[in-house]
Enzyme design. Sequence first.
Site, mmCIF file in Angstrom:
data_model
loop_
_atom_site.group_PDB
_atom_site.id
_atom_site.type_symbol
_atom_site.label_atom_id
_atom_site.label_comp_id
_atom_site.label_asym_id
_atom_site.label_seq_id
_atom_site.Cartn_x
_atom_site.Cartn_y
_atom_site.Cartn_z
ATOM 1 N N GLU A 18 0.844 -1.203 0.000
ATOM 2 C CA GLU A 18 0.000 0.000 0.000
ATOM 3 C C GLU A 18 0.879 1.252 0.000
ATOM 4 O O GLU A 18 1.850 1.342 0.740
ATOM 5 C CB GLU A 18 -0.891 -0.033 1.249
ATOM 6 C CG GLU A 18 -1.843 1.152 1.323
ATOM 7 C CD GLU A 18 -2.839 0.992 2.475
ATOM 8 O OE1 GLU A 18 -3.453 -0.079 2.592
ATOM 9 O OE2 GLU A 18 -2.965 1.955 3.250
ATOM 10 N N ALA A 126 -23.725 5.630 3.018
ATOM 11 C CA ALA A 126 -23.585 5.757 4.470
ATOM 12 C C ALA A 126 -22.410 4.972 5.022
ATOM 13 O O ALA A 126 -21.865 5.309 6.071
ATOM 14 C CB ALA A 126 -24.873 5.287 5.153
ATOM 15 N N GLN A 179 -6.791 -3.766 9.698
ATOM 16 C CA GLN A 179 -6.100 -2.642 10.311
ATOM 17 C C GLN A 179 -4.806 -3.191 10.896
ATOM 18 O O GLN A 179 -4.719 -4.392 11.201
ATOM 19 C CB GLN A 179 -7.000 -2.067 11.435
ATOM 20 C CG GLN A 179 -6.501 -0.822 12.089
ATOM 21 C CD GLN A 179 -6.292 0.289 11.079
ATOM 22 O OE1 GLN A 179 -5.232 0.337 10.452
ATOM 23 N NE2 GLN A 179 -7.265 1.163 10.919
#
Length: 296
Positions: A18, A126, A179
């Site tokens: 990343e 949302a 994460q």
Amino acid sequence: LDAPLFSGLAGDIDVSFEFFPPKTDKMAETLWHSVGTLKPLKPRFASVTYGAGGSTRERTHDQVVRIQNEAGIPAAAHLTCVDATREEVDAVARHYWESGIRHIVALRGDPSDGSTTYTPHPGGYANAVELIGGLKQVGDFEISVAAYPEIHPDSADRDADLANLKAKFDAGATRAITQFFFDPQCFFEFRDRAAAAGIEDEIVPGIMPVMSFAAVERMSGLCGTAIPDWMEGLFEGLDDRPEARQLVSATIAAELCRRLYAGGARQFHFYTLNRAELSYAICHMLGMRPKDADHG
Ligand code: FAD
């Protein structure tokens, strides 16, 4: 977990890297040097993050397309729902589709004003589940999503967090990337709970090298990652010793990956922070070698 130190690591892993979009020419140079260094490892894909509130929309797009077209690495674009209508998000996705990009890392995102409560845009998606639904209307993208071994701060509890992850897979996600975390056990427990909840899809551990302990402490505070007691001590006194810091950082990340590998992990996603050497060294220790003919 007590596997012999660095023996038996066969390089039978898949990795992804990343990057974040560079702000200056100098940063772009660093990024491209890193892409060039990591390319011979033949990553499954390289992804580029999306800045708060879409602030890097063009820069993310440019880097994603360049990584795919110039470096020849399948590229993934991160995309969030923040501060944008559905039409605006769809237009960004369509632009990717038209540019030949087929992989999106679909995220809700965080409030761009720094507040702790997320309020969706009135005309927007949302959350990530809704975003995935919208993306699938634009094109048959491969979709990666975020997962939280230590629970997302907005989640009521572990079950709600897993239900949200399951909903993302049900909506069409291909894989989840976690994460960052520092305790391998926490990843294994999460993987097992996900399996028990009926999630059979790929959950890839996200590995964050500690370039700066203060920065990681700050990020961990925001995203709920626990910092082990021993870590501060390991970085103590190294503020003015970048090379020693880098060695300590590599050791921590390599040990984490070694344990994850011993526990069955065969996919790894590296938060490179646009620096290649650390990720390269860890992949090397896991047994990976350059795969390009011209790199032996
Ligand atoms: P979601 O999965 O949509 O939801 C997060 C939480 O919100 C859920 O756990 C749940 O508690 C709650 N929630 C969602 N929907 C509902 C609902 N209907 N009702 C009740 N509660 C709900 N951020 C960026 O800005 N740019 C990036 O490029 C970026 N890349 C990332 C890459 C990875 C691999 C990871 C792990 C994170 C990344 N992030 C990025 C951070 C991410 O945007 C934040 O963690 C954000 O707070 C949550 O995004 P999400 O897609 O996980 O949200």
